[in-house]
Design a protein around this motif. Structure first.
Motif, PDB file in Angstrom:
ATOM      1  N   VAL A 320       0.837  -1.200   0.000  1.00 47.89           N
ATOM      2  CA  VAL A 320       0.000   0.000   0.000  1.00 47.89           C
ATOM      3  C   VAL A 320       0.876   1.255   0.000  1.00 47.89           C
ATOM      4  CG1 VAL A 320      -1.790   1.264   1.266  1.00 47.89           C
ATOM      5  CG2 VAL A 320      -1.902  -1.229   1.100  1.00 47.89           C
ATOM      6  N   VAL A 321       1.951   1.230   0.778  1.00 45.06           N
ATOM      7  CA  VAL A 321       2.889   2.360   0.780  1.00 45.06           C
ATOM      8  C   VAL A 321       3.440   2.582  -0.629  1.00 45.06           C
ATOM      9  CG1 VAL A 321       5.154   3.141   1.592  1.00 45.06           C
ATOM     10  CG2 VAL A 321       3.529   2.129   3.211  1.00 45.06           C
ATOM     11  N   HIS A 322       3.836   1.503  -1.287  1.00 42.03           N
ATOM     12  CA  HIS A 322       4.408   1.615  -2.634  1.00 42.03           C
ATOM     13  C   HIS A 322       3.432   2.297  -3.596  1.00 42.03           C
ATOM     14  CE1 HIS A 322       7.090   0.123  -5.936  1.00 42.03           C
ATOM     15  NE2 HIS A 322       5.956   0.263  -6.623  1.00 42.03           N
ATOM     16  N   GLU A 323       2.188   1.801  -3.642  1.00 43.56           N
ATOM     17  CA  GLU A 323       1.230   2.351  -4.596  1.00 43.56           C
ATOM     18  C   GLU A 323       0.813   3.775  -4.241  1.00 43.56           C
ATOM     19  OE1 GLU A 323       1.114   0.776  -7.213  1.00 43.56           O
ATOM     20  OE2 GLU A 323       1.864  -1.143  -6.468  1.00 43.56           O
ATOM     21  N   LEU A 324       0.729   4.073  -2.959  1.00 46.58           N
ATOM     22  CA  LEU A 324       0.358   5.439  -2.569  1.00 46.58           C
ATOM     23  C   LEU A 324       1.512   6.415  -2.760  1.00 46.58           C
ATOM     24  CD1 LEU A 324      -1.863   4.769   0.572  1.00 46.58           C
ATOM     25  CD2 LEU A 324      -2.587   5.377  -1.745  1.00 46.58           C
ATOM     26  N   ALA A 325       2.755   5.954  -2.615  1.00 50.36           N
ATOM     27  CA  ALA A 325       3.890   6.836  -2.921  1.00 50.36           C
ATOM     28  C   ALA A 325       3.875   7.245  -4.388  1.00 50.36           C
ATOM     29  CB  ALA A 325       5.204   6.145  -2.574  1.00 50.36           C
ATOM     30  N   HIS A 326       3.355   6.366  -5.227  1.00 46.11           N
ATOM     31  CA  HIS A 326       3.230   6.687  -6.648  1.00 46.11           C
ATOM     32  C   HIS A 326       2.284   7.868  -6.900  1.00 46.11           C
ATOM     33  CE1 HIS A 326       5.557   3.826  -8.884  1.00 46.11           C
ATOM     34  NE2 HIS A 326       4.959   2.759  -8.380  1.00 46.11           N
ATOM     35  N   GLY A 346      11.613   3.501  -8.646  1.00 45.18           N
ATOM     36  CA  GLY A 346      12.669   3.623  -7.645  1.00 45.18           C
ATOM     37  C   GLY A 346      12.221   4.437  -6.448  1.00 45.18           C
ATOM     38  N   PHE A 347      11.466   5.499  -6.711  1.00 41.81           N
ATOM     39  CA  PHE A 347      11.002   6.372  -5.629  1.00 41.81           C
ATOM     40  C   PHE A 347       9.946   5.661  -4.778  1.00 41.81           C
ATOM     41  CE2 PHE A 347      13.407   9.165  -8.065  1.00 41.81           C
ATOM     42  CZ  PHE A 347      13.465  10.440  -7.523  1.00 41.81           C
ATOM     43  N   ALA A 348       9.013   4.955  -5.434  1.00 37.67           N
ATOM     44  CA  ALA A 348       7.982   4.250  -4.670  1.00 37.67           C
ATOM     45  C   ALA A 348       8.593   3.130  -3.842  1.00 37.67           C
ATOM     46  CB  ALA A 348       6.918   3.704  -5.617  1.00 37.67           C
ATOM     47  N   THR A 349       9.615   2.463  -4.387  1.00 33.02           N
ATOM     48  CA  THR A 349      10.298   1.410  -3.627  1.00 33.02           C
ATOM     49  C   THR A 349      11.048   2.003  -2.442  1.00 33.02           C
ATOM     50  OG1 THR A 349      10.525   0.062  -5.627  1.00 33.02           O
ATOM     51  CG2 THR A 349      11.993  -0.452  -3.788  1.00 33.02           C
ATOM     52  N   TYR A 350      11.697   3.137  -2.649  1.00 31.61           N
ATOM     53  CA  TYR A 350      12.424   3.748  -1.530  1.00 31.61           C
ATOM     54  C   TYR A 350      11.457   4.202  -0.434  1.00 31.61           C
ATOM     55  CZ  TYR A 350      16.217   5.980   0.961  1.00 31.61           C
ATOM     56  OH  TYR A 350      17.162   6.307   1.922  1.00 31.61           O
ATOM     57  N   ALA A 351      10.247   4.593  -0.819  1.00 32.20           N
ATOM     58  CA  ALA A 351       9.238   4.933   0.198  1.00 32.20           C
ATOM     59  C   ALA A 351       8.959   3.726   1.087  1.00 32.20           C
ATOM     60  CB  ALA A 351       7.957   5.415  -0.476  1.00 32.20           C
ATOM     61  N   GLN A 352       8.967   2.525   0.517  1.00 34.64           N
ATOM     62  CA  GLN A 352       8.796   1.316   1.333  1.00 34.64           C
ATOM     63  C   GLN A 352       9.942   1.170   2.340  1.00 34.64           C
ATOM     64  OE1 GLN A 352       8.148  -1.079  -2.521  1.00 34.64           O
ATOM     65  NE2 GLN A 352       7.237  -2.347  -0.928  1.00 34.64           N
ATOM     66  N   TRP A 353      11.157   1.468   1.911  1.00 34.38           N
ATOM     67  CA  TRP A 353      12.304   1.383   2.818  1.00 34.38           C
ATOM     68  C   TRP A 353      12.145   2.382   3.959  1.00 34.38           C
ATOM     69  CZ3 TRP A 353      17.356   0.839  -0.565  1.00 34.38           C
ATOM     70  CH2 TRP A 353      17.182  -0.191  -1.496  1.00 34.38           C
ATOM     71  N   LEU A 354      11.662   3.566   3.642  1.00 30.10           N
ATOM     72  CA  LEU A 354      11.462   4.585   4.682  1.00 30.10           C
ATOM     73  C   LEU A 354      10.341   4.185   5.641  1.00 30.10           C
ATOM     74  CD1 LEU A 354      11.808   7.797   2.468  1.00 30.10           C
ATOM     75  CD2 LEU A 354      13.539   6.789   3.984  1.00 30.10           C
ATOM     76  N   GLU A 357      11.680   1.665   8.066  1.00 29.77           N
ATOM     77  CA  GLU A 357      12.449   2.345   9.113  1.00 29.77           C
ATOM     78  C   GLU A 357      11.518   2.962  10.145  1.00 29.77           C
ATOM     79  OE1 GLU A 357      15.515   6.083   9.006  1.00 29.77           O
ATOM     80  OE2 GLU A 357      16.003   4.348   7.740  1.00 29.77           O
ATOM     81  N   ASP A 358      10.454   3.589   9.671  1.00 26.90           N
ATOM     82  CA  ASP A 358       9.492   4.225  10.581  1.00 26.90           C
ATOM     83  C   ASP A 358       8.800   3.194  11.467  1.00 26.90           C
ATOM     84  OD1 ASP A 358       7.753   6.790  11.143  1.00 26.90           O
ATOM     85  OD2 ASP A 358       6.313   5.173  10.781  1.00 26.90           O
ATOM     86  N   GLN A 359       8.578   1.998  10.928  1.00 28.69           N
ATOM     87  CA  GLN A 359       7.869   0.963  11.670  1.00 28.69           C
ATOM     88  C   GLN A 359       8.798   0.087  12.512  1.00 28.69           C
ATOM     89  OE1 GLN A 359       4.226   0.593  11.466  1.00 28.69           O
ATOM     90  NE2 GLN A 359       4.740   2.666  10.773  1.00 28.69           N
ATOM     91  N   GLY A 360      10.109   0.382  12.494  1.00 26.31           N
ATOM     92  CA  GLY A 360      11.059  -0.393  13.273  1.00 26.31           C
ATOM     93  C   GLY A 360      11.282  -1.794  12.736  1.00 26.31           C
ATOM     94  N   GLU A 361      11.153  -1.970  11.410  1.00 23.83           N
ATOM     95  CA  GLU A 361      11.306  -3.299  10.812  1.00 23.83           C
ATOM     96  C   GLU A 361      12.535  -3.382   9.909  1.00 23.83           C
ATOM     97  OE1 GLU A 361       7.577  -4.129   8.879  1.00 23.83           O
ATOM     98  OE2 GLU A 361       6.640  -4.720  10.768  1.00 23.83           O
ATOM     99  N   GLY A 362      13.480  -2.485  10.098  1.00 16.78           N
ATOM    100  CA  GLY A 362      14.686  -2.442   9.281  1.00 16.78           C
ATOM    101  C   GLY A 362      14.886  -1.049   8.731  1.00 16.78           C
ATOM    102  N   THR A 363      16.069  -0.484   8.969  1.00 11.27           N
ATOM    103  CA  THR A 363      16.331   0.869   8.479  1.00 11.27           C
ATOM    104  C   THR A 363      16.594   0.841   6.973  1.00 11.27           C
ATOM    105  OG1 THR A 363      18.723   0.735   8.790  1.00 11.27           O
ATOM    106  CG2 THR A 363      17.398   1.446  10.699  1.00 11.27           C
ATOM    107  N   ALA A 364      16.490   2.016   6.366  1.00 13.28           N
ATOM    108  CA  ALA A 364      16.807   2.111   4.944  1.00 13.28           C
ATOM    109  C   ALA A 364      18.247   1.679   4.682  1.00 13.28           C
ATOM    110  CB  ALA A 364      16.566   3.538   4.456  1.00 13.28           C
ATOM    111  N   ALA A 405      15.976   2.345  -6.191  1.00 13.69           N
ATOM    112  CA  ALA A 405      15.927   2.729  -4.782  1.00 13.69           C
ATOM    113  C   ALA A 405      17.331   2.854  -4.193  1.00 13.69           C
ATOM    114  CB  ALA A 405      15.112   1.709  -3.991  1.00 13.69           C
ATOM    115  N   LEU A 406      18.242   1.968  -4.582  1.00 14.63           N
ATOM    116  CA  LEU A 406      19.632   2.084  -4.132  1.00 14.63           C
ATOM    117  C   LEU A 406      20.252   3.407  -4.593  1.00 14.63           C
ATOM    118  CD1 LEU A 406      21.036  -1.511  -4.748  1.00 14.63           C
ATOM    119  CD2 LEU A 406      20.982  -0.312  -2.541  1.00 14.63           C
TER     120      LEU A 406
END
Length: 491
Positions: A320-326, A346-354, A357-364, A405-406
């Motif tokens: 959902v984050v990916h599609e909404l970042a789009h 790339g931008f929508a994928t990087y939003a998933q990484w962010l 990080e916000d959810q405490g499930e792995g930093t970018a 995203a990288l």
């Protein structure tokens, strides 16, 4: 009331009437493409669309679609004829109140010759009537209209409009939309934007659904989902309508998982606005199809469409984050050329990484290390696809997403968090409701950061092979908790 006297020159009168004056160029055909290097026949030249009014009637039992689309546009040159991107059987075309000649030039090019030539700057009102079975229509080697057990889906990228309305089919020519669909009672017809008529009875056994998108929208981001859906309406804190819908063929567990994800769309949209700037549109929500109906999710404007299969194993907020970042990267700011697709994915994928990080499930940073050091070894074919110019055959390759995203993550490391955040917000602000290219993004990023990015972007976007990070060895990174959900989101 004061009355002013208006003097109309011959040249001005010529523009109003669509008649060339002596000083104007000889009218010529508009080009059959918009100049895209990957898809030279997609889109058209010679005119600019302002609005589409799409009125349809759909028969689920036979997949018959009848329609009238009215296009409001203006000529960008003196026109003798022009093309529309369209694949269905056409009954008639009218241009500025006159019947026009029309003929198929290819399986998705409709050549229109108006009764009167059109002067540059003159308005164009184009009315196209059609009647066909979209699922039987093949264009560019495939059928994009997807007939389902209870209706149909018009959802795809980069081609979908050809199968349900005539258009100037390229992201650089955006327009507002009215979509109105007549369907049998008990069948839902869902599209983009704000509902203006919700299952209003039309005549015995038929109801009309109508939707309005008042912000500029690319043609491929316009969707239609017809079928048996459970639909829900709510209102966002900013007053925007929220519409969500779930196909009734979903089993109970999958429907529950889908709802626990998609019903968070309003919350996630607000979170993304904190990163990228104000949400650009006036409606929100999402649609979930039957499991396997389409096989992917797509960032259709204001209301992404998800395949129910995405939620068979449980909720997926990262998708959902990916599609909404789009909605920012791809929808509000669209690609100027399809080769610039990394600016979307790339931008929508990087939003998933962010979000991870916000959810405490792995930093970018942890995700970037894992992608670079574990997911794609140095000898992987992944590193041979160039996200800045992947080629039409690899438009949705994993490298466009993950190497894209990288690229953003290492840009962030290069320029610092403050400038990186400023770059993202400046990009979405400067290009809102328009289109952008990689060179334009580079110029903006260099202006804000003061860093020359030629070598950096050449390495990350345009050079085969895994970029050298200047370390002799990397410890094998552990898989971040969020990675399975991140990897599941493609499109």
């Amino acid at each position: 009331m004061l009355r002013r006297t208006v003097t109309v020159t011959a040249a001005a009168l010529a523009v109003v009437l669509g008649v060339p004056s002596a000083s104007q160029a000889v009218p010529a055909p508009g080009s059959a493409g918009a100049g895209d290097v990957y898809y030279p026949e997609y889109g058209n030249g010679g005119y600019d669309v302002a609005h589409y009014d799409i009125r349809l009637r759909y028969y689920p039992d036979t997949d018959r679609l009848t329609g009238t689309t009215t296009i409001l546009a203006s000529a960008t040159q003196d026109l003798s004829r022009f093309n529309l991107d369209f694949a269905l059987a056409t009954k008639s075309v009218r241009v500025n109140n006159r019947a026009a000649a029309f003929a198929k030039q290819s399986d998705h090019e409709l050549v229109v010759t108006p009764a009167r030539t059109i002067a540059k700057g003159a308005p164009l009102t184009i009315v196209v009537e059609y009647d066909d079975i979209p699922s039987n229509v093949v264009a560019a080697g495939f059928t994009s209209w997807n007939r389902t057990p209870d209706g149909a889906l018009a959802v795809n990228e980069p081609e979908i409009a050809w199968w349900w309305y005539p258009s100037n089919d390229h992201p650089t020519d955006k327009a507002s939309f009215d979509v109105s669909v007549l369907v049998p009672d008990g069948v839902e017809a869902i599209s983009n934007g704000t509902p203006t008529r919700w299952a209003a009875p039309a005549f015995d056994g038929w109801s009309r659904w109508s939707w309005r998108q008042d912000k500029p929208q690319a043609t491929y981001l316009t969707f239609l989902a017809i079928g048996d859906f459970d639909t829900y309406q709510d209102t966002s804190a900013d007053g925007s309508p929220i519409v969500t819908a779930y196909n009734t063929r979903l089993d109970a567990a999958t429907a529950a998982a889908a709802k626990t994800s998609v019903e968070r769309s309003d919350e996630i949209t607000d979170w993304l606005a904190g990163l990228f700037g104000p949400y650009p549109f006036g409606a929100r929500g999402g649609v979930v199809t039957g499991a396997g109906d389409q096989g992917f999710a797509l960032e259709t404007q204001t209301r992404p469409v998800y395949d129910g299969r995405s939620f068979i194993r449980g909720s997926n907020n990262s998708l959902v984050v990916h599609e909404l970042a789009h909605q920012w990267f791809g929808d509000s700011v669209s690609v100027g050329q399809w080769k610039d697709i990394w600016l979307n994915e790339g931008f929508a994928t990087y939003a998933q990484w962010l979000w991870s990080e916000d959810q405490g499930e792995g930093t970018a940073e942890e995700i970037a290390d894992y992608v670079y050091g574990t997911v794609y070894p140095a000898d992987s074919a992944f590193w041979q696809v160039l996200p800045g110019d992947p080629g039409a055959g690899d438009l949705f390759d994993g490298a466009v997403y993950d190497r894209g995203a990288l690229t953003l993550h290492h840009l962030r490391r290069l320029v610092g968090d403050e400038d990186f955040s400023a770059i993202l917000r400046a990009w979405t602000d400067a290009k809102e409701f328009s289109a952008g290219t990689t060179p334009e993004f580079q110029a903006l990023a260099e202006r804000i950061s003061g860093v020359d990015l030629d070598a950096f972007l050449q390495t990350w976007l345009y050079t085969p092979g895994r970029p050298d990070l200047g370390v002799s060895a990397l410890a094998v990174p552990a898989q971040p908790k969020s990675w399975p959900q991140i990897a599941a989101a493609r499109h």
